[in-house]
Write an enzyme that holds these catalytic residues in place. Structure first.
Site, PDB file in Angstrom:
ATOM      1  N   GLY A  12       0.781  -1.235   0.000  1.00  0.00           N
ATOM      2  CA  GLY A  12       0.000   0.000   0.000  1.00  0.00           C
ATOM      3  C   GLY A  12       0.811   1.283   0.000  1.00  0.00           C
ATOM      4  O   GLY A  12       0.371   2.290   0.547  1.00  0.00           O
ATOM      5  N   ILE A  91      -8.158  -9.974 -10.699  1.00  0.00           N
ATOM      6  CA  ILE A  91      -8.797  -9.594 -11.960  1.00  0.00           C
ATOM      7  C   ILE A  91     -10.278  -9.406 -11.677  1.00  0.00           C
ATOM      8  O   ILE A  91     -10.918 -10.274 -11.071  1.00  0.00           O
ATOM      9  CB  ILE A  91      -8.573 -10.682 -13.029  1.00  0.00           C
ATOM     10  CG1 ILE A  91      -7.082 -10.735 -13.387  1.00  0.00           C
ATOM     11  CG2 ILE A  91      -9.426 -10.411 -14.258  1.00  0.00           C
ATOM     12  CD1 ILE A  91      -6.714 -11.863 -14.319  1.00  0.00           C
ATOM     13  N   HIS A 108      -0.891   0.672 -13.436  1.00  0.00           N
ATOM     14  CA  HIS A 108      -0.245  -0.534 -13.950  1.00  0.00           C
ATOM     15  C   HIS A 108       1.227  -0.224 -14.207  1.00  0.00           C
ATOM     16  O   HIS A 108       1.548   0.790 -14.834  1.00  0.00           O
ATOM     17  CB  HIS A 108      -0.930  -0.980 -15.251  1.00  0.00           C
ATOM     18  CG  HIS A 108      -0.317  -2.227 -15.795  1.00  0.00           C
ATOM     19  ND1 HIS A 108      -0.504  -3.465 -15.207  1.00  0.00           N
ATOM     20  CD2 HIS A 108       0.514  -2.434 -16.835  1.00  0.00           C
ATOM     21  CE1 HIS A 108       0.174  -4.370 -15.877  1.00  0.00           C
ATOM     22  NE2 HIS A 108       0.803  -3.768 -16.876  1.00  0.00           N
ATOM     23  N   GLU A 142     -11.475  -5.208 -20.302  1.00  0.00           N
ATOM     24  CA  GLU A 142     -10.256  -5.796 -20.849  1.00  0.00           C
ATOM     25  C   GLU A 142      -9.097  -5.561 -19.882  1.00  0.00           C
ATOM     26  O   GLU A 142      -8.838  -4.408 -19.494  1.00  0.00           O
ATOM     27  CB  GLU A 142      -9.951  -5.124 -22.204  1.00  0.00           C
ATOM     28  CG  GLU A 142      -8.791  -5.750 -22.929  1.00  0.00           C
ATOM     29  CD  GLU A 142      -8.331  -4.906 -24.123  1.00  0.00           C
ATOM     30  OE1 GLU A 142      -7.223  -5.111 -24.602  1.00  0.00           O
ATOM     31  OE2 GLU A 142      -9.117  -4.015 -24.545  1.00  0.00           O
ATOM     32  N   LEU A 143      -8.383  -6.597 -19.491  1.00  0.00           N
ATOM     33  CA  LEU A 143      -7.320  -6.485 -18.484  1.00  0.00           C
ATOM     34  C   LEU A 143      -6.252  -5.464 -18.901  1.00  0.00           C
ATOM     35  O   LEU A 143      -5.629  -5.618 -19.960  1.00  0.00           O
ATOM     36  CB  LEU A 143      -6.660  -7.855 -18.265  1.00  0.00           C
ATOM     37  CG  LEU A 143      -5.512  -7.870 -17.252  1.00  0.00           C
ATOM     38  CD1 LEU A 143      -6.025  -7.605 -15.845  1.00  0.00           C
ATOM     39  CD2 LEU A 143      -4.767  -9.204 -17.305  1.00  0.00           C
TER      40      LEU A 143
END
Ligand code: GRF
Length: 222
Positions: A12, A91, A108, A142-143
């Protein structure tokens, strides 16, 4: 004051950076932190700041969808304007994503659209890339495929390992670009329409804005 809920799975540090930025902002605050990992440090960080934490252990559910439904209900209890995935290592299915579409962002650790998924640092090193980085993007089904908002890059040195690279990207890039994206959203500058991201009604470049911004964009965060 916009209400931000953070979902995280581990240490975190992005959450920490967001909470520190929020303290300086009169436009948004972190109202809740939810983890899928019992005992995760992110909840301790939240509690230390007096922010509510909740654990929804994914191993207690027999499908991704049933976990996502429980998660979505818990998120809803915090009545968020924005939901932030800060190292949330699950996911998410459409059960969750469709409910929060347009008010759900992720960070990401790659220069999207390169390297969606895992092992991004090693993949960049193995490919001989000169740069690596991180991208904040809206989340779609969509990932790691939703439209980017902002990215930042570091150069890859010959001596870099996945470990050294990840630490540099985390501290130099992630902890800065995430707060910028949240700030834009919570000052009504950033939005998502028909699968695309806009800042002040202008379409954001396909790879997201590049941080640090050449011409600082207006922000009214403090
Ligand atoms: C970050 O590198 C983020 O990009 C990835 O998971 C990591 C989380 O780090 N998705 P932290 O828990 O915020 O320290």
């Amino acid at each position: 004051m916009k209400r931000v809920v953070v979902l995280a799975s581990g240490s975190g540090t992005n959450l920490q950076a967001l909470m520190e930025h929020a303290e300086q902002s009169k436009h948004w605050k972190v109202v809740g932190v939810i983890t899928n990992t019992p005992g995760a440090t992110c909840i301790k960080r939240a509690n230390k700041q007096g922010i509510a934490g909740a654990v929804i252990d994914h191993t207690a559910f027999d499908s991704r969808e049933s976990f996502d439904y429980a998660l979505a209900e818990k998120v809803a209890q915090f009545a968020p304007d924005l939901v932030v995935l800060a190292g949330f290592m699950r996911i998410l299915t459409p059960v969750f994503v469709e409910r929060y579409l347009g008010r759900l962002v992720n960070i990401h650790p790659s220069l999207l659209p390169k390297y969606p998924g895992l092992n991004t640092y090693q993949r960049a090193i193995d490919a001989g890339d000169r740069h690596a980085g991180a991208t904040v993007h809206f989340v779609t089904a969509e990932l790691d495929g939703g439209p980017p908002v902002i990215h930042g890059k570091v150069s890859i040195d010959a001596a870099d390992t996945a470990d050294t690279l990840s630490k540099r990207i985390l501290t130099e890039i992630e902890h800065n670009i995430f707060a910028q994206a949240v700030d834009w959203f919570c000052t009504n500058q950033l939005d998502f329409q028909a699968g695309k991201a806009y800042l002040n009604n202008d379409l954001i470049p396909a790879e997201g804005f590049s941080w640090p911004l050449e011409t600082p964009l207006p922000t009214t965060s403090s």
